[in-house]
Design an enzyme around this catalytic site. Structure first.
Site, short mmCIF file in Angstrom:
data_model
loop_
_atom_site.label_atom_id
_atom_site.label_comp_id
_atom_site.label_asym_id
_atom_site.label_seq_id
_atom_site.Cartn_x
_atom_site.Cartn_y
_atom_site.Cartn_z
N PHE A 1 -13.32 2.01 -0.05
CA PHE A 1 -14.70 1.48 0.91
C PHE A 1 -15.04 2.24 2.09
O PHE A 1 -15.82 2.21 2.75
CB PHE A 1 -14.57 0.10 1.11
CG PHE A 1 -13.59 -0.13 2.21
CD1 PHE A 1 -13.92 -0.28 3.46
CD2 PHE A 1 -12.21 -0.65 1.97
CE1 PHE A 1 -12.95 -0.72 4.63
CE2 PHE A 1 -11.22 -0.94 2.86
CZ PHE A 1 -11.74 -0.96 4.25
N LYS B 1 -17.23 6.33 -9.56
CA LYS B 1 -16.96 4.96 -9.37
C LYS B 1 -16.88 4.56 -8.09
O LYS B 1 -15.38 4.53 -7.73
CB LYS B 1 -15.94 4.40 -10.44
CG LYS B 1 -16.05 2.89 -11.07
CD LYS B 1 -15.92 1.91 -9.85
CE LYS B 1 -14.73 1.67 -9.29
NZ LYS B 1 -14.71 1.01 -7.96
N GLU C 1 -16.71 -1.18 -4.81
CA GLU C 1 -17.65 -2.35 -4.99
C GLU C 1 -17.95 -2.86 -3.56
O GLU C 1 -19.20 -3.78 -3.75
CB GLU C 1 -17.37 -3.22 -5.90
CG GLU C 1 -15.94 -4.12 -5.67
CD GLU C 1 -14.75 -3.44 -5.91
OE1 GLU C 1 -14.71 -2.13 -5.95
OE2 GLU C 1 -13.65 -3.95 -6.25
N SER D 1 -5.75 2.64 -2.00
CA SER D 1 -4.45 2.19 -1.44
C SER D 1 -3.31 2.83 -2.38
O SER D 1 -3.54 3.11 -3.57
CB SER D 1 -4.46 0.48 -1.41
OG SER D 1 -4.77 0.21 -2.73
N CYS E 1 -7.63 6.33 6.62
CA CYS E 1 -6.44 6.83 6.08
C CYS E 1 -5.73 7.74 7.24
O CYS E 1 -4.61 8.05 7.07
CB CYS E 1 -6.66 7.67 4.82
SG CYS E 1 -7.63 8.90 5.03
N GLU F 1 0.73 -0.54 5.94
CA GLU F 1 -0.20 -0.10 6.56
C GLU F 1 -1.13 -1.26 6.74
O GLU F 1 -1.34 -2.13 5.76
CB GLU F 1 -1.06 0.69 5.27
CG GLU F 1 -2.50 1.09 5.57
CD GLU F 1 -3.17 2.18 4.63
OE1 GLU F 1 -3.07 1.61 3.44
OE2 GLU F 1 -3.80 2.91 4.82
#
Ligand code: NAD
Length: 514
Positions: A161, A185, A188, A238, A293, A399
């Site tokens: 995301f 893909k 969402e 992740s 990240c 994280e």
């Protein structure tokens, strides 16, 4: 009232995205998911979650489109990418507005994201040069040999995301330039930007079905990985999911690059330019609300620098402005969701209970809104700063993916190296120092994939490649740049003889040069 970006810049980018581009003939989605504007908490639209049957239909279209695209000369593929580059430049603010609406990051930060994605398109425009093989004349008498790189087949990208434009553009331009159909893909949580990218590629003249978007969640991901006609899988997300995706793809014998999570350190040496280090840390820790990240989430203060560093960090963090991303002058927008905001807040509670010293507390975001009211239902947090964090604490190990900066104090440079080397993540790292020998030793010896020297976020440019080590990447290839060309193409070696000068006698020993 604080001015916001003008409507001309951010014209409402999308109207009804529901279900597009899936076709009713492809099947029934497994469900619908709400897409929320994190600044207001308002559901702005919904996304259809594809079933395995819908994935199958998209792969079938990609397979049908593959031969013609693979046989399109790289120069002509490059021309389409040039047109796509122009389209992105024309639609930069539209893309940025979609990012801000669904992700929450500031509009200027979203524009920067678009720019970094655009640079990969620019790099991919050089594909005729990048795909050139090697030729050796006379590997034996009258025998020549050459190598080429050929397309892999249908490639898919599964993206997170936090960069809904840049991360897809790390993948798709490279895969397309190398002659592969590509299925994206996206997350969402903020999937709409992917549809704009599809619009742009179509406008640039990409043949139908060479780039497709499949919306969805876990079902769609599994169907893509398991599909026998999918050859290459690029994943960014992740670490637990990256590892699972890599293992699943490997079980099918598929090529996979799976980039995972991170916990990035920045070492501040006693001789560092302190103001540069502090400003670097502000942007690197709190930019995009820490949802990067390559965010720096741990500062490692060496020796006597700790006290002055802390003083400056405290003052600067307290001045950060939290506001909706479309408000001009906002430093930090909201987090992606209420659940994620609560998770980050629980890490702040955890840090306190673990015994770290809470220097700046972001749990009351209104304190950072500089007198303006924040939308009550938005997913905001303020910047948080912890001092006296121990490397073994969970806030130092895990994280958090939010605006939380931990300071670990160590005595010596070697101690800083050890803290970083022992950490399970190894995405990015940085050092601020004025000593060349220290910097050189750090860059050479630190077991981390991307290193900065007096640069807080060492994200490689598009013409280099991006990737971490250890729990931050599963697979053999970094992403985009020269590594992207290697990932999205297969190496083939050809050996050729046209003369019979060397004779046609059978050879039962290994052929050697004559
Ligand atoms: P995520 O792992 O939850 O999701 C990533 C993608 O995987 C999404 O498309 C999602 O739909 C899908 N997915 C989620 N759970 C899945 C499952 N169980 N099985 C199969 N697919 C699944 O990540 P996120 O929350 O969207 O993104 C944030 C994470 O991404 C952070 O950990 C961040 O560090 C990482 N990230 C890494 C890099 C990098 O370059 N290393 C870059 C950006 C983000």
């Amino acid at each position: 009232m604080t001015p916001t970006y003008s409507s001309a810049q951010v014209q409402r980018p999308l109207d009804a995205l529901t279900n597009w581009p899936h076709r009713p003939a492809d099947g029934t989605p497994v469900g619908m998911a709400p897409i929320t504007n994190p600044a207001t908490g308002e559901v702005v639209r919904e996304v259809a979650l594809s079933s395995a049957g819908m994935v199958d239909a998209a792969v079938a279209r990609a397979v049908a489109a593959a031969p013609a695209w693979a046989n399109t000369p790289p120069l002509r593929r490059a021309r389409i990418l040039f047109a796509f580059k122009a389209w992105i430049e024309e639609n930069r603010d539209r893309l940025a507005a979609v990012i801000t609406e669904e992700h929450g990051k500031t509009f200027d930060d979203a524009r920067g994201e678009v720019q970094r994605g655009l640079e990969v398109v620019e790099f991919a425009c050089g594909i005729p040069q990048l795909l050139k093989g090697e030729l050796t004349e006379d590997v034996g008498t009258g025998v020549d040999a050459w190598t080429v790189r050929q397309p892999l087949g249908v490639c898919v990208g599964i993206t997170p995301f936090n960069f809904p434009v840049m991360v897809p553009l790390w993948m798709a331009p490279m895969a397309l330039a190398c002659g592969n159909p590509f299925i994206l893909k996206p997350s969402e949580k903020d999937p709409s930007a992917s549809l704009l990218l599809a619009e742009g590629l179509a406008a640039a003249g990409l043949p139908e079905h060479v780039f497709q978007v499949v919306q969805g969640g876990i079902e769609a991901v599994h169907a893509l990985i398991d599909h026998p006609m999918v050859s290459g899988i690029s994943f960014v997300g992740s670490t637990p999911v990256a590892k699972a995706v890599y293992e699943r793809a490997s079980q099918h014998g598929k090529r996979c690059q799976a980039l995972g999570g991170a916990k990035n350190h920045l070492v501040v040496m006693p001789d560092a330019d302190l103001d540069a280090a502090v400003e670097g840390l502000m942007g690197a820790a709190y930019g995009s609300a820490g949802e990067r990240c390559m965010a720096i989430s741990v500062a490692v203060a060496v020796g006597a620098v700790a006290e002055p560093l802390l003083q400056k960090l405290r003052a600067r963090a307290a001045s950060i402005r939290v506001a909706p991303g479309m408000v001009a002058g906002a430093d930090m927008g909201p987090l992606i969701s209420a659940a994620h905001r609560d998770k980050v807040r629980s890490y702040i509670d955890l840090g306190v209970s673990e015994g770290a010293e809470l220097v700046v507390d972001g749990r009351n975001p209104a304190a950072f809104a500089q007198g303006e009211a924040l939308p009550a239902e938005g997913f905001f947090l303020g910047p948080t700063l912890f001092d006296h964090v121990q490397p073994s604490m969970r806030i130092a190990q895990e994280e958090i993916f939010g605006p939380v900066l931990c300071v670990i104090r160590v005595e010596r440079f070697e101690d800083a190296m050890a803290v970083i080397a022992q950490h399970p993540f190894a995405n990015g790292v940085s050092i601020f120092t004025q000593d060349g020998a220290t910097a050189r030793r750090f860059a050479r010896d630190i077991p981390v994939g991307m290193v900065g020297i007096n640069v807080p976020i060492p994200v490689p440019m598009a013409f280099h490649s991006f990737g971490g080590w250890k729990a931050s990447l599963f697979g053999d290839h970094h992403i985009h740049g020269p590594e992207g060309v290697r990932f999205y193409s297969r190496h083939k070696a050809v050996t050729e003889r046209w003369t019979t000068a060397a004779g046609n006698a059978s050879a039962f020993t290994m052929p050697v040069a004559r």
